[in-house]
Motif scaffolding. Sequence first.
Motif, PDB file in Angstrom:
ATOM      1  N   ASP A 169     114.886 140.553  25.191  1.00  8.42           N
ATOM      2  CA  ASP A 169     116.078 141.312  24.840  1.00  8.42           C
ATOM      3  C   ASP A 169     116.274 142.406  25.878  1.00  8.42           C
ATOM      4  O   ASP A 169     115.347 143.180  26.142  1.00  8.42           O
ATOM      5  CB  ASP A 169     115.924 141.942  23.455  1.00  8.42           C
ATOM      6  CG  ASP A 169     115.861 140.909  22.357  1.00  8.42           C
ATOM      7  OD1 ASP A 169     116.648 139.949  22.405  1.00  8.42           O
ATOM      8  OD2 ASP A 169     115.014 141.049  21.454  1.00  8.42           O
ATOM      9  N   PHE A 170     117.462 142.454  26.463  1.00 10.60           N
ATOM     10  CA  PHE A 170     117.818 143.502  27.417  1.00 10.60           C
ATOM     11  C   PHE A 170     118.838 144.409  26.734  1.00 10.60           C
ATOM     12  O   PHE A 170     119.921 143.946  26.368  1.00 10.60           O
ATOM     13  CB  PHE A 170     118.411 142.895  28.692  1.00 10.60           C
ATOM     14  CG  PHE A 170     117.420 142.132  29.512  1.00 10.60           C
ATOM     15  CD1 PHE A 170     116.646 142.766  30.474  1.00 10.60           C
ATOM     16  CD2 PHE A 170     117.240 140.764  29.320  1.00 10.60           C
ATOM     17  CE1 PHE A 170     115.722 142.068  31.234  1.00 10.60           C
ATOM     18  CE2 PHE A 170     116.318 140.058  30.081  1.00 10.60           C
ATOM     19  CZ  PHE A 170     115.564 140.705  31.043  1.00 10.60           C
ATOM     20  N   ASP A 171     118.488 145.680  26.536  1.00 11.45           N
ATOM     21  CA  ASP A 171     119.369 146.639  25.872  1.00 11.45           C
ATOM     22  C   ASP A 171     120.245 147.347  26.898  1.00 11.45           C
ATOM     23  O   ASP A 171     119.785 147.705  27.977  1.00 11.45           O
ATOM     24  CB  ASP A 171     118.547 147.683  25.109  1.00 11.45           C
ATOM     25  CG  ASP A 171     117.817 147.078  23.931  1.00 11.45           C
ATOM     26  OD1 ASP A 171     118.383 146.182  23.277  1.00 11.45           O
ATOM     27  OD2 ASP A 171     116.677 147.499  23.663  1.00 11.45           O
ATOM     28  N   ASN A 172     121.502 147.548  26.527  1.00 12.01           N
ATOM     29  CA  ASN A 172     122.435 148.317  27.340  1.00 12.01           C
ATOM     30  C   ASN A 172     123.104 149.338  26.433  1.00 12.01           C
ATOM     31  O   ASN A 172     124.068 149.015  25.743  1.00 12.01           O
ATOM     32  CB  ASN A 172     123.475 147.407  27.988  1.00 12.01           C
ATOM     33  CG  ASN A 172     124.493 148.168  28.811  1.00 12.01           C
ATOM     34  OD1 ASN A 172     124.471 149.386  28.883  1.00 12.01           O
ATOM     35  ND2 ASN A 172     125.414 147.445  29.416  1.00 12.01           N
ATOM     36  N   PRO A 173     122.611 150.590  26.419  1.00  9.21           N
ATOM     37  CA  PRO A 173     123.158 151.605  25.525  1.00  9.21           C
ATOM     38  C   PRO A 173     124.452 152.252  26.039  1.00  9.21           C
ATOM     39  O   PRO A 173     124.994 153.137  25.386  1.00  9.21           O
ATOM     40  CB  PRO A 173     122.030 152.645  25.451  1.00  9.21           C
ATOM     41  CG  PRO A 173     121.358 152.540  26.782  1.00  9.21           C
ATOM     42  CD  PRO A 173     121.444 151.072  27.162  1.00  9.21           C
ATOM     43  N   THR A 174     124.958 151.800  27.178  1.00  7.28           N
ATOM     44  CA  THR A 174     126.171 152.392  27.754  1.00  7.28           C
ATOM     45  C   THR A 174     127.413 151.652  27.268  1.00  7.28           C
ATOM     46  O   THR A 174     127.321 150.649  26.567  1.00  7.28           O
ATOM     47  CB  THR A 174     126.130 152.337  29.299  1.00  7.28           C
ATOM     48  OG1 THR A 174     126.360 150.987  29.726  1.00  7.28           O
ATOM     49  CG2 THR A 174     124.794 152.823  29.841  1.00  7.28           C
ATOM     50  N   VAL A 227     124.806 142.237  31.764  1.00  6.89           N
ATOM     51  CA  VAL A 227     124.340 142.749  30.477  1.00  6.89           C
ATOM     52  C   VAL A 227     125.461 143.634  29.937  1.00  6.89           C
ATOM     53  O   VAL A 227     125.762 144.682  30.495  1.00  6.89           O
ATOM     54  CB  VAL A 227     123.018 143.546  30.624  1.00  6.89           C
ATOM     55  CG1 VAL A 227     122.557 144.052  29.259  1.00  6.89           C
ATOM     56  CG2 VAL A 227     121.937 142.677  31.268  1.00  6.89           C
ATOM     57  N   GLY A 259     125.536 147.046  24.528  1.00  7.38           N
ATOM     58  CA  GLY A 259     124.770 146.536  23.394  1.00  7.38           C
ATOM     59  C   GLY A 259     123.564 145.752  23.871  1.00  7.38           C
ATOM     60  O   GLY A 259     122.459 145.945  23.403  1.00  7.38           O
ATOM     61  N   GLY A 260     123.777 144.856  24.835  1.00  7.72           N
ATOM     62  CA  GLY A 260     122.647 144.110  25.386  1.00  7.72           C
ATOM     63  C   GLY A 260     122.861 142.619  25.389  1.00  7.72           C
ATOM     64  O   GLY A 260     123.923 142.121  25.024  1.00  7.72           O
ATOM     65  N   SER A 261     121.823 141.916  25.824  1.00  5.96           N
ATOM     66  CA  SER A 261     121.864 140.460  25.885  1.00  5.96           C
ATOM     67  C   SER A 261     120.445 139.899  25.778  1.00  5.96           C
ATOM     68  O   SER A 261     119.465 140.636  25.818  1.00  5.96           O
ATOM     69  CB  SER A 261     122.525 139.992  27.185  1.00  5.96           C
ATOM     70  OG  SER A 261     121.743 140.383  28.291  1.00  5.96           O
ATOM     71  N   VAL A 262     120.380 138.590  25.678  1.00  4.70           N
ATOM     72  CA  VAL A 262     119.105 137.887  25.549  1.00  4.70           C
ATOM     73  C   VAL A 262     118.956 136.929  26.722  1.00  4.70           C
ATOM     74  O   VAL A 262     119.932 136.335  27.181  1.00  4.70           O
ATOM     75  CB  VAL A 262     119.048 137.093  24.220  1.00  4.70           C
ATOM     76  CG1 VAL A 262     117.791 136.260  24.120  1.00  4.70           C
ATOM     77  CG2 VAL A 262     119.149 138.039  23.039  1.00  4.70           C
TER      78      VAL A 262
END
Length: 185
Positions: free
Chosen positions: A4-9, A47, A50-53
């Motif tokens: 899981d790659f999180d992207n909080p922006t 990404v 929110g993020g991606s897998v």
Amino acid sequence: MSLDFDNPTDQSVTLRGRLIARDGDDAEVPDVQINTAFETDKGRAVVTPGGSVDFVQLRGTGADQVRAITFEDVEVKQVAGAVLPNPVELTPVGADGSDLDDDMDARQVRLDNPNTDSAKVRIVLLVLQAPQGGEPQQASLIRDVATVEVKPQASTTVDLDAETQSILQERGADSFVTLRPVLAP
């Protein structure tokens, strides 16, 4: 095994960094090579907020000991252009032109872009092997099929090459095969 790659922006980004294989005690397993299906760690997948897998392929001595993967020395780059709020959907299409529930018999794929901006999409073929005795599931084969631009609020149909069709049919008999749309920078 998935990552899981999180992207909080609120911006789409690409990432580059180093993946580290770790055992159940969180110690590094140094002789394991890690490949990701979508090459998110190499900046080849977007990404979104929110993020991606992404999915993992492990090779080398100690691969069976890996229980976690960490992402280190990360470089983040903002992707130019609009943030696509909705995913581009991939539908497998059979020889008779009908939509399929399973990718195994696909001859084409249709990409549907519901967004008001164009989307650059890589189609990636994954063959996932069945997990063995408590080991995490991983990709046994990863293959880029095509990269296409899908116009806003439109569909694009892509013919699958003979090798992709062959892999889907042959490997689909004993493994899980899937075609995935991946936003490309």
